[in-house]
Write a protein that holds these residues in place. Structure first.
Motif, PDB file in Angstrom:
ATOM      1  N   LYS A  34       0.834  -1.202   0.000  1.00 37.19           N
ATOM      2  CA  LYS A  34       0.000   0.000   0.000  1.00 37.19           C
ATOM      3  C   LYS A  34       0.869   1.253   0.000  1.00 37.19           C
ATOM      4  O   LYS A  34       0.583   2.225  -0.709  1.00 37.19           O
ATOM      5  CB  LYS A  34      -0.929   0.002   1.217  1.00 37.19           C
ATOM      6  CG  LYS A  34      -2.032  -1.042   1.166  1.00 37.19           C
ATOM      7  CD  LYS A  34      -2.885  -0.996   2.433  1.00 37.19           C
ATOM      8  CE  LYS A  34      -4.002  -2.020   2.387  1.00 37.19           C
ATOM      9  NZ  LYS A  34      -4.855  -1.989   3.620  1.00 37.19           N
ATOM     10  N   ALA A  35       1.923   1.222   0.799  1.00 36.02           N
ATOM     11  CA  ALA A  35       2.814   2.380   0.875  1.00 36.02           C
ATOM     12  C   ALA A  35       3.504   2.628  -0.463  1.00 36.02           C
ATOM     13  O   ALA A  35       3.637   3.781  -0.901  1.00 36.02           O
ATOM     14  CB  ALA A  35       3.843   2.167   1.978  1.00 36.02           C
ATOM     15  N   GLN A  36       3.947   1.570  -1.127  1.00 32.41           N
ATOM     16  CA  GLN A  36       4.645   1.716  -2.410  1.00 32.41           C
ATOM     17  C   GLN A  36       3.750   2.364  -3.458  1.00 32.41           C
ATOM     18  O   GLN A  36       4.212   3.152  -4.290  1.00 32.41           O
ATOM     19  CB  GLN A  36       5.139   0.363  -2.891  1.00 32.41           C
ATOM     20  CG  GLN A  36       6.330  -0.169  -2.105  1.00 32.41           C
ATOM     21  CD  GLN A  36       6.727  -1.572  -2.506  1.00 32.41           C
ATOM     22  OE1 GLN A  36       5.861  -2.436  -2.712  1.00 32.41           O
ATOM     23  NE2 GLN A  36       8.021  -1.821  -2.643  1.00 32.41           N
ATOM     24  N   LYS A  37       2.451   2.055  -3.426  1.00 27.86           N
ATOM     25  CA  LYS A  37       1.514   2.633  -4.393  1.00 27.86           C
ATOM     26  C   LYS A  37       1.304   4.132  -4.159  1.00 27.86           C
ATOM     27  O   LYS A  37       0.864   4.846  -5.066  1.00 27.86           O
ATOM     28  CB  LYS A  37       0.184   1.890  -4.334  1.00 27.86           C
ATOM     29  CG  LYS A  37       0.258   0.466  -4.858  1.00 27.86           C
ATOM     30  CD  LYS A  37      -1.066  -0.257  -4.716  1.00 27.86           C
ATOM     31  CE  LYS A  37      -0.973  -1.690  -5.232  1.00 27.86           C
ATOM     32  NZ  LYS A  37      -2.244  -2.440  -5.063  1.00 27.86           N
ATOM     33  N   LEU A  38       1.624   4.575  -2.962  1.00 25.27           N
ATOM     34  CA  LEU A  38       1.451   5.991  -2.628  1.00 25.27           C
ATOM     35  C   LEU A  38       2.735   6.795  -2.796  1.00 25.27           C
ATOM     36  O   LEU A  38       2.715   8.021  -2.656  1.00 25.27           O
ATOM     37  CB  LEU A  38       0.967   6.120  -1.179  1.00 25.27           C
ATOM     38  CG  LEU A  38      -0.460   5.647  -0.898  1.00 25.27           C
ATOM     39  CD1 LEU A  38      -0.746   5.699   0.595  1.00 25.27           C
ATOM     40  CD2 LEU A  38      -1.454   6.506  -1.650  1.00 25.27           C
ATOM     41  N   LEU A  66       9.680   1.114   5.701  1.00 26.24           N
ATOM     42  CA  LEU A  66       9.352   2.104   4.672  1.00 26.24           C
ATOM     43  C   LEU A  66      10.599   2.891   4.275  1.00 26.24           C
ATOM     44  O   LEU A  66      10.818   3.175   3.094  1.00 26.24           O
ATOM     45  CB  LEU A  66       8.262   3.049   5.166  1.00 26.24           C
ATOM     46  CG  LEU A  66       6.897   2.428   5.467  1.00 26.24           C
ATOM     47  CD1 LEU A  66       5.900   3.518   5.868  1.00 26.24           C
ATOM     48  CD2 LEU A  66       6.376   1.628   4.285  1.00 26.24           C
ATOM     49  N   LEU A  67      11.403   3.235   5.254  1.00 27.52           N
ATOM     50  CA  LEU A  67      12.645   3.956   4.982  1.00 27.52           C
ATOM     51  C   LEU A  67      13.559   3.127   4.085  1.00 27.52           C
ATOM     52  O   LEU A  67      14.213   3.658   3.177  1.00 27.52           O
ATOM     53  CB  LEU A  67      13.343   4.280   6.304  1.00 27.52           C
ATOM     54  CG  LEU A  67      14.511   5.269   6.264  1.00 27.52           C
ATOM     55  CD1 LEU A  67      14.025   6.662   5.886  1.00 27.52           C
ATOM     56  CD2 LEU A  67      15.205   5.308   7.628  1.00 27.52           C
ATOM     57  N   LEU A  71      11.071   5.522   1.168  1.00 22.30           N
ATOM     58  CA  LEU A  71       9.975   6.418   1.549  1.00 22.30           C
ATOM     59  C   LEU A  71      10.353   7.190   2.810  1.00 22.30           C
ATOM     60  O   LEU A  71      11.204   6.757   3.589  1.00 22.30           O
ATOM     61  CB  LEU A  71       8.697   5.610   1.779  1.00 22.30           C
ATOM     62  CG  LEU A  71       8.221   4.804   0.558  1.00 22.30           C
ATOM     63  CD1 LEU A  71       7.008   3.960   0.915  1.00 22.30           C
ATOM     64  CD2 LEU A  71       7.907   5.721  -0.607  1.00 22.30           C
ATOM     65  N   ASP A  72       9.705   8.333   3.005  1.00 18.59           N
ATOM     66  CA  ASP A  72       9.983   9.171   4.175  1.00 18.59           C
ATOM     67  C   ASP A  72       8.879   8.946   5.202  1.00 18.59           C
ATOM     68  O   ASP A  72       7.762   9.439   5.028  1.00 18.59           O
ATOM     69  CB  ASP A  72      10.038  10.644   3.764  1.00 18.59           C
ATOM     70  CG  ASP A  72      10.577  11.533   4.882  1.00 18.59           C
ATOM     71  OD1 ASP A  72      11.503  11.101   5.591  1.00 18.59           O
ATOM     72  OD2 ASP A  72      10.084  12.666   5.038  1.00 18.59           O
ATOM     73  N   PRO A  73       9.163   8.214   6.279  1.00 22.04           N
ATOM     74  CA  PRO A  73       8.113   7.923   7.255  1.00 22.04           C
ATOM     75  C   PRO A  73       8.000   8.992   8.332  1.00 22.04           C
ATOM     76  O   PRO A  73       8.971   9.695   8.648  1.00 22.04           O
ATOM     77  CB  PRO A  73       8.583   6.600   7.868  1.00 22.04           C
ATOM     78  CG  PRO A  73      10.081   6.687   7.809  1.00 22.04           C
ATOM     79  CD  PRO A  73      10.413   7.488   6.567  1.00 22.04           C
ATOM     80  N   VAL A  74       6.796   9.119   8.876  1.00 18.68           N
ATOM     81  CA  VAL A  74       6.549   9.930  10.066  1.00 18.68           C
ATOM     82  C   VAL A  74       6.198   8.964  11.192  1.00 18.68           C
ATOM     83  O   VAL A  74       5.184   8.268  11.125  1.00 18.68           O
ATOM     84  CB  VAL A  74       5.401  10.935   9.868  1.00 18.68           C
ATOM     85  CG1 VAL A  74       5.198  11.784  11.126  1.00 18.68           C
ATOM     86  CG2 VAL A  74       5.666  11.827   8.661  1.00 18.68           C
ATOM     87  N   LEU A  75       7.053   8.911  12.192  1.00 18.38           N
ATOM     88  CA  LEU A  75       6.856   8.010  13.324  1.00 18.38           C
ATOM     89  C   LEU A  75       5.879   8.629  14.315  1.00 18.38           C
ATOM     90  O   LEU A  75       6.177   9.658  14.931  1.00 18.38           O
ATOM     91  CB  LEU A  75       8.193   7.743  14.013  1.00 18.38           C
ATOM     92  CG  LEU A  75       8.163   6.962  15.327  1.00 18.38           C
ATOM     93  CD1 LEU A  75       7.725   5.519  15.087  1.00 18.38           C
ATOM     94  CD2 LEU A  75       9.529   7.000  16.013  1.00 18.38           C
TER      95      LEU A  75
END
Length: 297
Positions: A34-38, A66-67, A71-75
């Motif tokens: 899901k994350a990759q599609k975004l 994700l990192l 991707l740039d994650p917000v923890l």
């Protein structure tokens, strides 16, 4: 090095973030897919931390995964489940793993979750956690002196509810968060552009805090009424409930409503934060309909 989110929030352009829920189990593959599609649609992905007091995989673990795929994650870090030593350890660990963005939350009370007999910790609240992030960024040891192995370089944010009936109390609370170290605000769901405009003009802008306005995907009129009933501060107007109720395709109507909100909110706030609980695959369509797809990062 600054995160993608921090660079975007300090730029002239808009900032788009979305929410990802960790899996309820040991296999993260669906969440990662899901994350990759975004990836091309958002600047950062916010990973929830025990939202609604329900067990899921560690936010820290999914952020690292994700990192690892660029991707740039917000923890998200909620204070409900950890004492200060555990919170300090997670902050140091996040920085060591390369995770820079931190959203500091008090956390939903355990009574609203599916294990209501769980012991709640809550030694810190969101302001205390922001102060701790600021202290670690300065290299201050929580006991005495300086951190022997160096400071963190975290980018902390805070939550805000523009629907709060008292702007005076909201302003005081956000002043405390700003003074504690918050560098940006992510709001709860907003349904009325006028509410967001008042919030930005009267509260956030004077505090010089960039705002990511919360856009929430509604799936049906029943879903909207349920949220109004159980989510503190939720205020979904009858006009939106009626649109969903009268539509022959409520799911598609919900996407249309969210896309309209993205378009309107981007003229009022620095950016938007899109929440589509258990329907993250629809975030891309919302942003595409709003005309903000394929962002340059």
């Amino acid at each position: 090095m600054r995160s993608v989110l921090e660079r975007s929030l300090s730029s002239e352009g808009v900032t788009i973030t979305a929410e990802i829920m960790p899996p309820r189990g040991a296999d993260p593959s669906r969440a990662i897919q899901k994350a990759q599609k975004l990836a091309k649609h958002v600047h950062a992905l916010n990973v929830t931390d025990g939202s609604r007091a329900v067990m899921r995989m560690s936010s820290l673990a999914l952020c690292k995964l994700l990192l690892d795929i660029g991707l740039d994650p917000v923890l998200q870090i909620a204070c409900r489940d950890r004492n200060r030593i555990a919170l300090q350890a997670d902050l140091l660990g996040a920085n060591a793993l390369g995770i820079k963005n931190v959203l500091c939350l008090t956390g939903d009370p355990v009574r609203v979750g599916d294990q209501p007999d769980t012991k709640q910790v809550s030694e810190f609240n969101s302001i205390g956690l922001l102060k701790q992030v600021t202290s670690l960024n300065k290299g201050e040891d929580p006991v005495s002196g300086e951190l022997a192995d160096g400071p963190t370089s975290l980018f902390p944010g805070a939550a805000a509810d523009p629907n709060c009936p008292s702007f005076n109390s909201l302003r005081r609370r956000l002043e405390q968060k700003r003074d504690a170290g918050a560098r940006f605000l992510q709001t709860q769901m907003v349904m009325d552009p006028k509410v967001l405009e008042n919030f930005c003009n009267e509260v956030a802008n004077p505090l010089e805090l960039p705002v990511l306005a919360g856009v929430f995907l509604l799936k049906s009129a029943k879903n909207a009424l349920f949220i109004n009933r159980v989510v503190p501060g939720a205020c979904i107007p009858n006009s939106i409930v009626n649109r969903l109720e009268q539509s022959t395709d409520p799911a598609n109507e919900g996407i249309a409503i969210a896309a309209e909100q993205v378009q309107r909110f981007l003229g009022l706030a620095k950016g938007v934060h899109v929440m589509a609980i258990k329907a993250e695959e629809r975030v891309a369509e919302i942003l595409e309909r709003a005309g903000v797809s394929s962002l340059q990062q």
